[in-house]
Design a protein around this motif. Structure first.
Motif, PDB file in Angstrom:
ATOM      1  N   ASN A 138       0.861  -1.186   0.000  1.00 35.92           N
ATOM      2  CA  ASN A 138       0.000   0.000   0.000  1.00 35.92           C
ATOM      3  C   ASN A 138       0.900   1.240   0.000  1.00 35.92           C
ATOM      4  N   HIS A 139       0.724   2.096  -1.002  1.00 35.43           N
ATOM      5  CA  HIS A 139       1.587   3.269  -1.167  1.00 35.43           C
ATOM      6  C   HIS A 139       1.630   4.141   0.101  1.00 35.43           C
ATOM      7  N   ILE A 140       0.491   4.312   0.732  1.00 33.86           N
ATOM      8  CA  ILE A 140       0.406   5.174   1.921  1.00 33.86           C
ATOM      9  C   ILE A 140       1.273   4.580   3.045  1.00 33.86           C
ATOM     10  N   GLY A 158       3.733   2.617   2.569  1.00 31.24           N
ATOM     11  CA  GLY A 158       5.113   2.753   2.099  1.00 31.24           C
ATOM     12  C   GLY A 158       5.696   4.080   2.574  1.00 31.24           C
ATOM     13  N   HIS A 159       4.930   5.151   2.438  1.00 27.76           N
ATOM     14  CA  HIS A 159       5.417   6.460   2.907  1.00 27.76           C
ATOM     15  C   HIS A 159       5.785   6.391   4.395  1.00 27.76           C
ATOM     16  N   VAL A 160       4.943   5.771   5.187  1.00 31.43           N
ATOM     17  CA  VAL A 160       5.221   5.649   6.629  1.00 31.43           C
ATOM     18  C   VAL A 160       6.528   4.876   6.836  1.00 31.43           C
ATOM     19  N   ALA A 196       1.427  13.350   4.906  1.00 27.20           N
ATOM     20  CA  ALA A 196       0.932  14.488   4.128  1.00 27.20           C
ATOM     21  C   ALA A 196       1.467  14.369   2.715  1.00 27.20           C
ATOM     22  N   SER A 197       0.592  13.972   1.773  1.00 26.64           N
ATOM     23  CA  SER A 197       1.066  13.793   0.398  1.00 26.64           C
ATOM     24  C   SER A 197       0.115  14.479  -0.580  1.00 26.64           C
ATOM     25  N   GLY A 198       0.312  14.205  -1.870  1.00 25.50           N
ATOM     26  CA  GLY A 198      -0.540  14.818  -2.882  1.00 25.50           C
ATOM     27  C   GLY A 198      -1.921  14.184  -2.926  1.00 25.50           C
ATOM     28  N   GLY A 199      -2.027  12.955  -2.438  1.00 24.00           N
ATOM     29  CA  GLY A 199      -3.310  12.258  -2.503  1.00 24.00           C
ATOM     30  C   GLY A 199      -3.952  11.997  -1.156  1.00 24.00           C
ATOM     31  N   HIS A 200      -3.179  12.104  -0.065  1.00 27.12           N
ATOM     32  CA  HIS A 200      -3.686  11.705   1.251  1.00 27.12           C
ATOM     33  C   HIS A 200      -3.192  12.617   2.368  1.00 27.12           C
ATOM     34  N   GLY A 213      -1.312  18.215  -0.061  1.00 31.80           N
ATOM     35  CA  GLY A 213      -0.427  18.440  -1.215  1.00 31.80           C
ATOM     36  C   GLY A 213      -1.216  18.969  -2.411  1.00 31.80           C
ATOM     37  N   GLU A 214      -2.436  18.438  -2.554  1.00 30.81           N
ATOM     38  CA  GLU A 214      -3.330  18.899  -3.606  1.00 30.81           C
ATOM     39  C   GLU A 214      -3.636  20.395  -3.396  1.00 30.81           C
ATOM     40  N   ALA A 215      -3.850  20.790  -2.141  1.00 32.36           N
ATOM     41  CA  ALA A 215      -4.126  22.202  -1.829  1.00 32.36           C
ATOM     42  C   ALA A 215      -2.917  23.065  -2.187  1.00 32.36           C
ATOM     43  N   PHE A 216      -1.698  22.573  -1.883  1.00 28.66           N
ATOM     44  CA  PHE A 216      -0.480  23.303  -2.284  1.00 28.66           C
ATOM     45  C   PHE A 216      -0.455  23.462  -3.803  1.00 28.66           C
ATOM     46  N   ASP A 217      -0.775  22.374  -4.518  1.00 30.67           N
ATOM     47  CA  ASP A 217      -0.715  22.415  -5.984  1.00 30.67           C
ATOM     48  C   ASP A 217      -1.749  23.398  -6.544  1.00 30.67           C
ATOM     49  N   LYS A 218      -2.958  23.406  -5.946  1.00 31.21           N
ATOM     50  CA  LYS A 218      -3.998  24.318  -6.435  1.00 31.21           C
ATOM     51  C   LYS A 218      -3.667  25.761  -6.074  1.00 31.21           C
ATOM     52  N   ILE A 227       5.451  26.974  -3.813  1.00 29.93           N
ATOM     53  CA  ILE A 227       4.858  27.747  -2.710  1.00 29.93           C
ATOM     54  C   ILE A 227       5.911  27.912  -1.613  1.00 29.93           C
ATOM     55  N   GLU A 228       6.652  26.851  -1.348  1.00 27.69           N
ATOM     56  CA  GLU A 228       7.679  26.936  -0.298  1.00 27.69           C
ATOM     57  C   GLU A 228       8.698  28.031  -0.622  1.00 27.69           C
ATOM     58  N   ARG A 229       9.159  28.049  -1.865  1.00 23.33           N
ATOM     59  CA  ARG A 229      10.151  29.050  -2.277  1.00 23.33           C
ATOM     60  C   ARG A 229       9.593  30.465  -2.156  1.00 23.33           C
ATOM     61  N   GLY A 231       5.952  16.378   3.420  1.00 24.69           N
ATOM     62  CA  GLY A 231       6.972  16.243   4.466  1.00 24.69           C
ATOM     63  C   GLY A 231       8.325  16.809   4.043  1.00 24.69           C
ATOM     64  N   ALA A 232       8.471  17.099   2.742  1.00 20.06           N
ATOM     65  CA  ALA A 232       9.710  17.738   2.265  1.00 20.06           C
ATOM     66  C   ALA A 232       9.695  19.237   2.541  1.00 20.06           C
ATOM     67  N   ASN A 233       8.563  19.766   3.005  1.00 19.72           N
ATOM     68  CA  ASN A 233       8.436  21.217   3.224  1.00 19.72           C
ATOM     69  C   ASN A 233       9.231  21.658   4.464  1.00 19.72           C
ATOM     70  N   THR A 234      10.151  22.587   4.249  1.00 20.20           N
ATOM     71  CA  THR A 234      11.051  23.003   5.333  1.00 20.20           C
ATOM     72  C   THR A 234      10.297  23.651   6.490  1.00 20.20           C
ATOM     73  N   LEU A 274      13.282  10.877   0.567  1.00 22.96           N
ATOM     74  CA  LEU A 274      12.489   9.718   0.987  1.00 22.96           C
ATOM     75  C   LEU A 274      11.072  10.120   1.386  1.00 22.96           C
ATOM     76  N   CYS A 275      10.786  11.432   1.427  1.00 24.49           N
ATOM     77  CA  CYS A 275       9.409  11.888   1.682  1.00 24.49           C
ATOM     78  C   CYS A 275       8.592  11.815   0.398  1.00 24.49           C
ATOM     79  N   THR A 276       9.170  12.302  -0.701  1.00 23.98           N
ATOM     80  CA  THR A 276       8.466  12.214  -1.987  1.00 23.98           C
ATOM     81  C   THR A 276       8.580  10.772  -2.508  1.00 23.98           C
ATOM     82  N   ASP A 277       7.830  10.492  -3.588  1.00 23.67           N
ATOM     83  CA  ASP A 277       7.697   9.095  -4.023  1.00 23.67           C
ATOM     84  C   ASP A 277       9.034   8.448  -4.392  1.00 23.67           C
ATOM     85  N   ASN A 278       9.213   7.229  -3.928  1.00 25.64           N
ATOM     86  CA  ASN A 278      10.435   6.454  -4.196  1.00 25.64           C
ATOM     87  C   ASN A 278      10.098   4.980  -4.011  1.00 25.64           C
TER      88      ASN A 278
HETATM   89  O1  KG4 Z   1       4.088  11.766  -1.671  1.00 31.25           O
HETATM   90  P1  KG4 Z   1       4.130  12.444  -2.970  1.00 31.25           P
HETATM   91  O2  KG4 Z   1       5.468  12.532  -3.688  1.00 31.25           O
HETATM   92  O3  KG4 Z   1       3.121  11.772  -3.960  1.00 31.25           O
HETATM   93  C1  KG4 Z   1       1.851  11.333  -3.520  1.00 31.25           C
HETATM   94  O4  KG4 Z   1       1.767  10.215  -2.983  1.00 31.25           O
HETATM   95  O5  KG4 Z   1       0.916  12.142  -3.670  1.00 31.25           O
HETATM   96  O6  KG4 Z   1       3.536  13.900  -2.752  1.00 31.25           O
HETATM   97  C2  KG4 Z   1       3.440  14.831  -3.780  1.00 31.25           C
HETATM   98  C3  KG4 Z   1       2.884  16.120  -3.190  1.00 31.25           C
HETATM   99  C4  KG4 Z   1       2.575  17.170  -4.245  1.00 31.25           C
HETATM  100  O7  KG4 Z   1       1.290  17.700  -3.981  1.00 31.25           O
HETATM  101  C5  KG4 Z   1       3.656  18.208  -4.032  1.00 31.25           C
HETATM  102  O8  KG4 Z   1       3.246  19.526  -4.363  1.00 31.25           O
HETATM  103  C6  KG4 Z   1       3.908  18.073  -2.541  1.00 31.25           C
HETATM  104  O9  KG4 Z   1       3.845  16.697  -2.295  1.00 31.25           O
HETATM  105  N1  KG4 Z   1       5.231  18.590  -2.162  1.00 31.25           N
HETATM  106  C7  KG4 Z   1       5.405  19.629  -1.317  1.00 31.25           C
HETATM  107  C8  KG4 Z   1       6.802  19.860  -1.272  1.00 31.25           C
HETATM  108  N2  KG4 Z   1       7.428  18.945  -2.074  1.00 31.25           N
HETATM  109  C9  KG4 Z   1       6.436  18.162  -2.605  1.00 31.25           C
HETATM  110  N3  KG4 Z   1       4.522  20.368  -0.637  1.00 31.25           N
HETATM  111  C10 KG4 Z   1       5.000  21.368   0.118  1.00 31.25           C
HETATM  112  N4  KG4 Z   1       6.322  21.676   0.202  1.00 31.25           N
HETATM  113  C11 KG4 Z   1       7.245  20.951  -0.468  1.00 31.25           C
HETATM  114  N5  KG4 Z   1       8.550  21.258  -0.382  1.00 31.25           N
END
Ligand code: KG4
Ligand code: ZN
Length: 353
Positions: A129-131, A133-135, A154-158, A182-187, A202-204, A290-293, A317-321
């Motif tokens: 389960n991808h979720i 996996g993140h844990v 905290a990811s793009g989907g969950h 993450g979706e909210a950050f993207d929007k 957004i972080e930058r 979780g990559a957000n400083t 290791l926070c973003t997908d791998n």
């Molecule tokens: O976990 P992930 O790589 O893929 C999913 O399982 O969704 O998360 C991607 C999400 C995207 O919405 C992206 O904008 C967000 O993580 N993200 C961040 C940062 N790096 C990636 N959000 C805030 N600050 C960041 N530095």
């Protein structure tokens, strides 16, 4: 087929009490094609091919294009992961793959490839389960970590606050009722005219801005640990459109900072409350956000203030791998999980439980 599965059962059984074996893991749920070799909780190789540049021109991930690129890349990346590990396929003891949640077509590429490889090489197949996996990424950066702990995912989907007892037992303490954070950050980035993916943008911008525009918090005063990010997104859109209509000048950086402060603030407040309620004093961060400083620093500061430990996996290791998928599979095997039959299917809507 029958022989394949009964052999797989025996193979997994013999792996349960072992540590020093290699797993070849695949992740293709969204826009990263990733293949990794792991050994216990260690990364041996970790290859990630991002499609961000391809999808950026469309302002988001286009599922069909993602699937096609996964199909183009996966076999070469599998070879690259083995080469980088200094191993051959004969050294591998199990194959792990993300079966969901994610984009159906994208997941199918990884699942089909992993099934074919497992069958051809008579290797057991572990569906992850991808979720979860993140844990499990936290087990890589904190190899002594043992449940129970709280995970802020905290990811793009969950978006979840989880009480983690094992790989098969993660209790949901709080979750989003609409958009993922993450979706909210993207929007938010899109409204501000910033490119995809919005989180890092957004972080930058936020790092250069001030929180001049207070944005509302959902369920204020409510005892729930749940989240709602769609109200925050709407408030941001209204703020920006209102200023545009009135012809006011404003700094994108200030708006980004206001958004980020609120998005990160509610994650931290609810996580701190979960610690208080459960008495579990270890918090593991997980998922792309979780990559957000700001989240990393402010959560750590809250932990220091409230007396809980915060585990921060490296940003990669926070973003997908796929390393997190391999380590999740290792933990599952140790806990007694069964291998998957070759009828395994991708599950785009797979939930935690
Ligand atoms: O976990 P992930 O790589 O893929 C999913 O399982 O969704 O998360 C991607 C999400 C995207 O919405 C992206 O904008 C967000 O993580 N993200 C961040 C940062 N790096 C990636 N959000 C805030 N600050 C960041 N530095
Ligand atoms: Zn993810």
């Amino acid at each position: 087929m029958t022989n394949y599965f009964s052999d797989a059962l025996k193979q997994v059984d013999s792996l349960r009490s072992r540590d020093g074996y290699y797993i070849l893991a695949f992740e293709s749920s969204c826009d990263e094609t990733a293949v990794s070799v792991t050994k216990g909780r260690q990364i041996v190789s970790n290859i990630i091919s991002s499609q961000i540049e391809i999808h950026r021109r469309f302002g988001g991930v286009v599922p069909e294009i993602a699937s096609r690129n996964h199909a183009l890349m996966i076999s070469g990346l599998a070879e690259e992961a083995l080469r980088a590990a200094g191993l051959g396929i004969g050294d591998i003891s199990a194959v792990a793959v993300t079966r969901g949640a994610g984009l159906l077509g994208a997941l199918l590429v990884g699942v089909s490839y992993a099934k074919a490889l497992a069958y051809a090489r008579s290797l057991p197949l572990i569906a992850v389960n991808h979720i979860k996996g993140h844990v499990a990424a936290n087990y890589i950066s904190a190899p002594d970590l043992r449940p129970p702990f709280i995970a802020l995912l905290a990811s793009g989907g969950h978006t979840y606050i989880l009480s983690v007892k094992s790989m098969s037992d993660m209790e949901i303490l709080g979750q989003t009722l609409d958009d993922a954070v993450g979706e909210a950050f993207d929007k938010a980035a899109r409204v501000l005219g910033l490119p995809y993916p919005g989180g890092p943008e957004i972080e930058r911008a936020a790092a250069l801005g001030s929180p001049l525009y207070p944005l509302p918090r959902a369920f204020k005063g409510d005892k729930r640990l749940d989240f709602s990010f769609s109200g925050l997104k709407t408030a941001l859109i209204n703020t920006v459109h209102g200023m545009n209509m009135r012809g006011e000048t404003y700094s994108i950086n200030d708006v980004a900072r206001s958004f980020q402060d609120e998005a990160v603030g509610v994650l931290i407040d609810h996580t701190a409350e979960a610690v208080k309620r459960t008495g579990i004093r270890t918090v593991a961060l997980a998922g792309g956000v979780g990559a957000n400083t700001a989240l990393r620093e402010n959560l750590t500061a809250r932990g220091a203030r409230d007396g809980f430990e915060v585990l921060l996996p490296p940003k990669k290791l926070c973003t997908d791998n796929a390393a997190m998928i391999g380590v999740a599979a290792y933990e599952m095997i140790r806990e007694g999980a069964l291998p998957s039959p070759l009828s395994l299917d991708a599950d785009p809507g797979l939930e935690i439980n």
